[in-house]
Every structure is written in C-alpha cells, then in structure tokens.
Design an enzyme around this catalytic site. Sequence first.
Site, PDB file in Angstrom:
ATOM      1  N   ASP A 171       0.836  -1.197   0.000  1.00 19.88           N
ATOM      2  CA  ASP A 171       0.000   0.000   0.000  1.00 19.88           C
ATOM      3  C   ASP A 171       0.874   1.251   0.000  1.00 19.88           C
ATOM      4  OD1 ASP A 171      -2.327   1.409   0.107  1.00 19.88           O
ATOM      5  OD2 ASP A 171      -2.730   1.042   2.234  1.00 19.88           O
ATOM      6  N   GLY A 195      -4.107   4.236  -9.611  1.00 22.50           N
ATOM      7  CA  GLY A 195      -4.838   5.397  -9.126  1.00 22.50           C
ATOM      8  C   GLY A 195      -3.953   6.283  -8.282  1.00 22.50           C
ATOM      9  N   GLY A 242      -9.379   9.005  -5.693  1.00 25.30           N
ATOM     10  CA  GLY A 242     -10.327   8.567  -4.664  1.00 25.30           C
ATOM     11  C   GLY A 242     -11.188   9.706  -4.146  1.00 25.30           C
ATOM     12  N   CYS A 293      -9.496  11.757  -1.531  1.00 25.56           N
ATOM     13  CA  CYS A 293      -8.102  12.118  -1.834  1.00 25.56           C
ATOM     14  C   CYS A 293      -7.917  13.596  -2.089  1.00 25.56           C
ATOM     15  CB  CYS A 293      -7.630  11.405  -3.098  1.00 25.56           C
ATOM     16  SG  CYS A 293      -7.682   9.648  -2.966  1.00 25.56           S
ATOM     17  N   GLY A 344      -9.915   9.048   4.545  1.00 22.71           N
ATOM     18  CA  GLY A 344      -8.739   8.729   3.743  1.00 22.71           C
ATOM     19  C   GLY A 344      -7.643   8.215   4.647  1.00 22.71           C
ATOM     20  N   GLY A 388      -4.686   8.812   4.311  1.00 22.29           N
ATOM     21  CA  GLY A 388      -3.694   9.876   4.460  1.00 22.29           C
ATOM     22  C   GLY A 388      -4.276  11.088   5.178  1.00 22.29           C
ATOM     23  N   ARG A 391       2.048   4.934   3.996  1.00 21.58           N
ATOM     24  CA  ARG A 391       1.535   4.993   2.638  1.00 21.58           C
ATOM     25  C   ARG A 391       1.975   6.288   1.956  1.00 21.58           C
ATOM     26  NH1 ARG A 391      -2.954   3.376  -0.755  1.00 21.58           N
ATOM     27  NH2 ARG A 391      -3.671   5.228  -1.763  1.00 21.58           N
ATOM     28  N   GLY A 395     -26.952  13.097 -16.373  1.00 24.27           N
ATOM     29  CA  GLY A 395     -27.389  12.871 -14.992  1.00 24.27           C
ATOM     30  C   GLY A 395     -28.867  13.222 -14.861  1.00 24.27           C
TER      31      GLY A 395
HETATM   32  P1  XMP Z   1     -12.887   5.818  -3.378  1.00 22.57           P
HETATM   33  O1  XMP Z   1     -13.116   6.817  -4.467  1.00 22.57           O
HETATM   34  O2  XMP Z   1     -13.358   4.459  -3.734  1.00 22.57           O
HETATM   35  O3  XMP Z   1     -11.287   5.722  -3.265  1.00 22.57           O
HETATM   36  O4  XMP Z   1     -13.394   6.301  -2.069  1.00 22.57           O
HETATM   37  C1  XMP Z   1     -10.641   4.784  -2.454  1.00 22.57           C
HETATM   38  C2  XMP Z   1      -9.155   4.793  -2.722  1.00 22.57           C
HETATM   39  O5  XMP Z   1      -8.577   6.053  -2.394  1.00 22.57           O
HETATM   40  C3  XMP Z   1      -7.198   5.874  -2.022  1.00 22.57           C
HETATM   41  N1  XMP Z   1      -6.989   6.550  -0.749  1.00 22.57           N
HETATM   42  C4  XMP Z   1      -6.441   7.765  -0.620  1.00 22.57           C
HETATM   43  N2  XMP Z   1      -5.904   8.591  -1.532  1.00 22.57           N
HETATM   44  N3  XMP Z   1      -5.457  10.174   0.170  1.00 22.57           N
HETATM   45  C5  XMP Z   1      -5.378   9.795  -1.129  1.00 22.57           C
HETATM   46  O6  XMP Z   1      -4.863  10.570  -1.955  1.00 22.57           O
HETATM   47  C6  XMP Z   1      -5.984   9.380   1.146  1.00 22.57           C
HETATM   48  O7  XMP Z   1      -6.023   9.752   2.309  1.00 22.57           O
HETATM   49  C7  XMP Z   1      -6.488   8.112   0.728  1.00 22.57           C
HETATM   50  N4  XMP Z   1      -7.029   7.078   1.409  1.00 22.57           N
HETATM   51  C8  XMP Z   1      -7.337   6.142   0.469  1.00 22.57           C
HETATM   52  C9  XMP Z   1      -6.950   4.403  -1.946  1.00 22.57           C
HETATM   53  O8  XMP Z   1      -6.255   4.033  -3.112  1.00 22.57           O
HETATM   54  C10 XMP Z   1      -8.350   3.825  -1.884  1.00 22.57           C
HETATM   55  O9  XMP Z   1      -8.423   2.514  -2.349  1.00 22.57           O
END
Ligand code: XMP
Length: 503
Positions: free
Chosen positions: A261, A311, A315, A318, A401, A403, A417, A491
Amino acid sequence: DGESIHEMFSSHQGITYNDFNILPGYIDFPVGAVCLETQLTRGIKLKAPLVSSPMDTVTEAEMAIAMALHGGIGIIHGNFPTPEGQAAEVLKVKRYKQGFISNPKCIKPSDTVKDLMMIKAKHGFTGTPVTENGHPGGKLIGLVTSRDVDFIPESRYVTTLIQDVMVPRDKLMTGHEKIALKEAYEILELEKKGKLPIVDSDDHLVSLIARTDLKKAREFPLSTYDEKGQLRVGAAISTRENSKESVSLLAQAGVDLIVIDSSNGSSMYQVEMLQHIKSKHPEIQVIGGNVVTQAQAKLLIDAGADGLRIGMGSGSICITQEIMAVGRAQGTAVYQVARYSRSRGVPVIADGGIRDVGYITKALALGASAVMMGGLLAGTTEAPGEYFWGANGVRLKKYRGMGSLDAMEAHVTSQDRYFTSEADQIKVAQGVSATMRDRGSIHKFVPYLIRGVQHGFQDVGIRSLSLLHEKVENGVVRFERRSPNAQLEGGVHSLHSYDKRLY
Ligand code: XMP
C-alpha cells in the site's frame, strides 16, 4: 460512428470516467448470461471483479467475508495497533465456515441470570454457550437457553448463577470441529435443539450452529474460495522495514494476497519489499502500486508484481493532486497502465473514483480486470464502525482517507503509505475524513452492483469481461467523449425532487 479507445486517448489531456460514454451494441443474450469472471492477479481468479479497499473504515474481516461470499475479495487494512491484530482478521476470514457462528457471545458459569438477560436484550440470542472464561475458545462448560431461565422471577436474576440453571456439559449434545454443516443440521433436527456448540478435541468451544440460520441458509454460488475451500482474503502492508514482520504473520494466517500500500509505488522501498515477499513466500500473490504511468508499471512488474493497483488522487477522499501536485486523471491512468500491463500478462485493478455502477463498467472497458472501492462500500453494514444519525435524520458511517490526519493520528502505519515519518513533526495530510450515508448490507448491495454491471455489458452487446477487453482493444466497442453539457444531460436534471432509492 464514435471512436476507438486508442483514438479517445490519443490527445494528451487526461480524461476520466465521466468524460465519455460507451456506445450501445447489439443485444442477443439475456442479462444473466453476462460472465464477469476475471483474473485479479496472475494467480487468483474472481467471479466478480470487485475488491474492497484496505482502509480502516472499509475492510476488516466482516467486509472481507461478505465480499468473498459474493465473488469479490476484501483487502484487510494495515492500520491496526499491532501486526497481530491484522493477522487475526485474516484468520477470521480463512476460518469462516458458512452457517457456523465463529465468534459467539459466551457467558461464564459464575455469571448471573441478570448478565444473561443483558446479552439477550442487546443481541437477541436465545441460547448462549457457557465457557470457563466466558469467551469463545474457552473450555465448554454448558449451554443456557431461555427455557432454563423462563420461570426464574426477575427478583432472583442477580442471585441466580448460570452454573445452577444451565444444561451442563455431560448432558449437552455437541459437534466436533470437523463436522460438516449438513450433518450438524441433521443433529439439530433430530434432537429438536436450537443450538449446537462445536468443540475441538480439547473440548474448547470453536463455534456455534443455530437452527434459525438453517432456515435462512443462503447459497453463494459466486464465492471466492482457495483450493482448500476457505474464503480468499488479502491484506495491505506498508513498505516500511518492519512490515516484514507483518508479512510473516499474514503468511502464517494463510493470507492469499498481499497489497503493498503506497500512494506512489515506484520507490526503492516497494521494489525491495516486493522482492522480499516473492522470495520468502512464493505462494502469496503480491499486488504492487499505486501506479498511474507505464514506467511505474514496468518497474513493479520487473520486480515480480502479480497484479497492479492503479490510481493516484482519484479517490473520493483524496487530496493528493491538490496538495502534492502529482497524479493522473483516472481514465487515462487505467488505459495507459492496463495497455502496458496486458502486454506483460499482469492484470490491473482500477482503484478509486468508482462512484456508481456505471463507473465499474467504464473502468473494466478501459482495461481494468477489477475495481477497488472505498467510499462506495464505506456506508454498508459490514464496514467497520457504528452508524450515527446526521442532520435531517440520515444514518451515517464514518469514512476517512488513509492519508487524513485522522487516520495518521490513529496509528502510525497509515503514515507509511504517504512516506511520512513518525518523527516528522510537520504532517501533510493527503486525504480528508468524511461521512457516508447508510447503504444497507453488502449482501444486497454487491449483488446489485453485479447485476448493474451485467446490464451495462448487455447494452454494449458484450457477454463477458474477456470479450470486452478484446473488442475494446480491436476497436469494435466504440466510445464517445462528451461535453460538460452532455455530462449534465446524462445525470438526472430538471426535477423538483425525486426518489433516490436505486436498489
Ligand atoms: P474511493 O473513491 O473508492 O477511493 O473512495 C478509495 C481509494 O482512495 C485511495 N486513498 C487515498 N488517496 N489520500 C489519497 O490521496 C488518502 O487519504 C487516501 N485514502 C485512500 C486508496 O487508493 C483507496 O483505495
């Protein structure tokens, strides 16, 4: 009409799911005939191309079990206080046996009927195993059911001990842990009993079988099993040196898949970790990432990755692209990385930005073999955390997130990460902490996602994921980019209000 995928990505502007549509094809098969079977990694197949993200508000054992039962897979997050905590979650998935309650609520012989009533009020159980220590795994001492306590007046609840009212061990029918579910149910039927405790050879309680579950027993024809018939599960680790300890604990617990990760997978730390896992545990599949360019993909495939996760900053939670100024539009990232990885025989997962069913179909059309979802699954019953009520009476769950400051402060592993050191006093968050509305259970939501994707495939006129990849690659499946106005038109619009229920 329309353009081929290669034409669509020929300009150097990053585009993503919302920027295009797939043009319809000819339908000559029913929706149920669409096969979504896929290769998650070089060595693991799934019947549904769906993966739950290794985030501490998305995937622990309960989510991983539900995802695997419905043909996908869950990746247990790595943000536990200890590596043992994560391995224990993996073990729960590997030990899961359908119909067996693996973590039953127990009571001690020295507890009182009042304690039992409290368990009953909270969980609604009618039969509770009595173990020496009051926990599953303890020596079985007896079983106490409503029948044993029905006639005790409330005034005596506090003074009556469980050991004086329970059915003691020598009068109790039990099953050995090797028992098959069918056999266990036959005993329950024959003996007209409601609960059958399952014990190991030392008479320690392993699990419990409930007659009521027999009635609602469900078939899960898509389940993701390993060769031994256990559900498959993945776990995420960081690239930090001490993750090697996690790797060996996860291997002992029987993990099928490790996800390294990292927000930027092209680092010397990741290459070293990949090589370490592949040489020490060749039986474990390793997914490297995250990557968004072909050069990054090459680095990790050369280092031995069995799959890649695509990616950076796409997210829902993100803020990477805003804060680090680095990342790539997810559509372009999936197309570019998938094209390269396919030539090397390595499947890729589109991770992040999957807002709804159509986004899954689009990600697969761009070359992904599976999608990884965080936010879309975070509001489900199986996601970790309790529901709470938000404004206007909306039921919510927390989603953050990995992060975000919130996650980084919870445990240090989350910082890895994002290459943040524990000692560094200056933290730079790369994600936010948020809430998600209640989406009900995975048992309803994932079948909805699968059927929705099948409908999408049917509209494109394609019967299987492998055919989709082939027909997109050779230009039979056509695409069309759309203007911002076309996106608005696509939409819901011009309504006073509408019913948002979808499944
Ligand atoms: P979704 O859009 O499905 O995205 O909610 C989930 C994915 O986002 C990533 N991820 C992060 N990316 N900051 C980021 O830039 C974060 O704090 C963070 N947390 C998760 C990760 O790849 C996840 O599967």
